[in-house]
Design a protein around this motif. Sequence first.
Motif, PDB file in Angstrom:
ATOM      1  N   LEU A 119       0.840  -1.192   0.000  1.00  0.00           N
ATOM      2  CA  LEU A 119       0.000   0.000   0.000  1.00  0.00           C
ATOM      3  C   LEU A 119       0.880   1.249   0.000  1.00  0.00           C
ATOM      4  O   LEU A 119       1.743   1.429   0.871  1.00  0.00           O
ATOM      5  N   SER A 120       0.677   2.120  -0.966  1.00  0.00           N
ATOM      6  CA  SER A 120       1.409   3.386  -0.979  1.00  0.00           C
ATOM      7  C   SER A 120       0.775   4.364   0.002  1.00  0.00           C
ATOM      8  O   SER A 120      -0.417   4.277   0.312  1.00  0.00           O
ATOM      9  N   MET A 121       1.570   5.305   0.507  1.00  0.00           N
ATOM     10  CA  MET A 121       1.095   6.242   1.521  1.00  0.00           C
ATOM     11  C   MET A 121       1.796   7.582   1.340  1.00  0.00           C
ATOM     12  O   MET A 121       2.909   7.663   0.804  1.00  0.00           O
ATOM     13  N   TRP A 122       1.128   8.652   1.808  1.00  0.00           N
ATOM     14  CA  TRP A 122       1.664   9.990   1.608  1.00  0.00           C
ATOM     15  C   TRP A 122       1.103  10.936   2.666  1.00  0.00           C
ATOM     16  O   TRP A 122       0.069  10.655   3.284  1.00  0.00           O
ATOM     17  N   LEU A 123       1.785  12.061   2.856  1.00  0.00           N
ATOM     18  CA  LEU A 123       1.307  13.120   3.751  1.00  0.00           C
ATOM     19  C   LEU A 123       1.834  14.459   3.266  1.00  0.00           C
ATOM     20  O   LEU A 123       3.015  14.586   2.911  1.00  0.00           O
ATOM     21  N   ASP A 124       0.949  15.463   3.246  1.00  0.00           N
ATOM     22  CA  ASP A 124       1.292  16.838   2.882  1.00  0.00           C
ATOM     23  C   ASP A 124       1.014  17.770   4.057  1.00  0.00           C
ATOM     24  O   ASP A 124       0.081  17.541   4.840  1.00  0.00           O
ATOM     25  N   VAL A 125       1.787  18.831   4.167  1.00  0.00           N
ATOM     26  CA  VAL A 125       1.500  19.924   5.089  1.00  0.00           C
ATOM     27  C   VAL A 125       1.397  21.201   4.269  1.00  0.00           C
ATOM     28  O   VAL A 125       2.332  21.547   3.529  1.00  0.00           O
ATOM     29  N   ASN A 126       0.258  21.847   4.334  1.00  0.00           N
ATOM     30  CA  ASN A 126      -0.004  23.063   3.557  1.00  0.00           C
ATOM     31  C   ASN A 126       0.264  22.849   2.070  1.00  0.00           C
ATOM     32  O   ASN A 126       0.810  23.718   1.379  1.00  0.00           O
ATOM     33  N   GLY A 127      -0.117  21.670   1.580  1.00  0.00           N
ATOM     34  CA  GLY A 127       0.008  21.362   0.165  1.00  0.00           C
ATOM     35  C   GLY A 127       1.389  20.947  -0.284  1.00  0.00           C
ATOM     36  O   GLY A 127       1.601  20.700  -1.483  1.00  0.00           O
ATOM     37  N   VAL A 128       2.339  20.842   0.628  1.00  0.00           N
ATOM     38  CA  VAL A 128       3.718  20.452   0.295  1.00  0.00           C
ATOM     39  C   VAL A 128       3.938  19.009   0.750  1.00  0.00           C
ATOM     40  O   VAL A 128       3.718  18.680   1.920  1.00  0.00           O
ATOM     41  N   ARG A 129       4.365  18.169  -0.156  1.00  0.00           N
ATOM     42  CA  ARG A 129       4.579  16.753   0.167  1.00  0.00           C
ATOM     43  C   ARG A 129       5.718  16.606   1.172  1.00  0.00           C
ATOM     44  O   ARG A 129       6.831  17.084   0.962  1.00  0.00           O
ATOM     45  N   LYS A 130       5.440  15.929   2.286  1.00  0.00           N
ATOM     46  CA  LYS A 130       6.433  15.671   3.317  1.00  0.00           C
ATOM     47  C   LYS A 130       6.801  14.194   3.424  1.00  0.00           C
ATOM     48  O   LYS A 130       7.948  13.856   3.691  1.00  0.00           O
TER      49      LYS A 130
END
Length: 286
Positions: free
Chosen positions: A196-207
Amino acid sequence: MKLLRHGPKGRERPALMQADGTVRDLGGVIADLGPDQLAPEALAALARLDAGTLPVVELQRLAVPWRGPGKFIAIGLNYADHAAEAGMALPAEPVVFTKASSCAVGCNHPVVLPQGSVKTDWEVELGVVIGRRARCVSEAEALAHVAGYCVVNDLSEREYQLERGGTWDKGKGCDTFGPIGPWLVTADEVGDPQDLSMWLDVNGVRKQTGSTRTMIFPVAHLVSYLSRFMTLEPGDIITTGTPPGVGMGRKPPEFLRPGDVVTLGIERLGEQRQTVHAWDPALIDG
């Protein structure tokens, strides 16, 4: 199936989401989605329903997808690249800590910074929800005890966690530090939890960008391992560690501030969105 609870606080109703995004009310079938409804036979009964005959509802406030959790168990340093960014050695066995069950909130609930917080961090994680009691189960048997999976943001106050003495727990269980959902996706629909791929952004910026493929200890191992030290009950959740890109590991470190917006998601499990707020007790129980 995608199972969820929604509605005003204290009056949440159970529902399921169909493949086309239509939400169907389950209130005429079950009173709530609780631990009893996570058992294999109960989930099988829900799967046999003709969902097209159930009332269509519009989503309201999203709550934790099931009534709970009972235990909120967490695994630290479970991705090799995250351990490296934290400057910590790879663990020989899973690093286990707990998040207070009172930190669990719906997926889009406001994140409220604790009083005096200066180092609140983000962590996208795969949540594993127990559906059948597990006590000293083998790794081969472990996944048969899993009801389903969900997205978790394992929010962490790093100063409380690492600089205030004692264990990690005090930086992990602050109110609103456990957004869960938007829904619980049953294990049969997810398939292999290690792909499973996963992701997180803060204020639209990929972290954060990662995949459960790079876990040091996979889900089956974690369920088996934990079941040696405690009985896992229906409704318990295990949040399984985070890939690299957390604020503490960035150069220079970055931490959440009031007004920040965090969005995160996991393949096949949905997405979350939280706005960060300064300390305000009125927002915690909203």
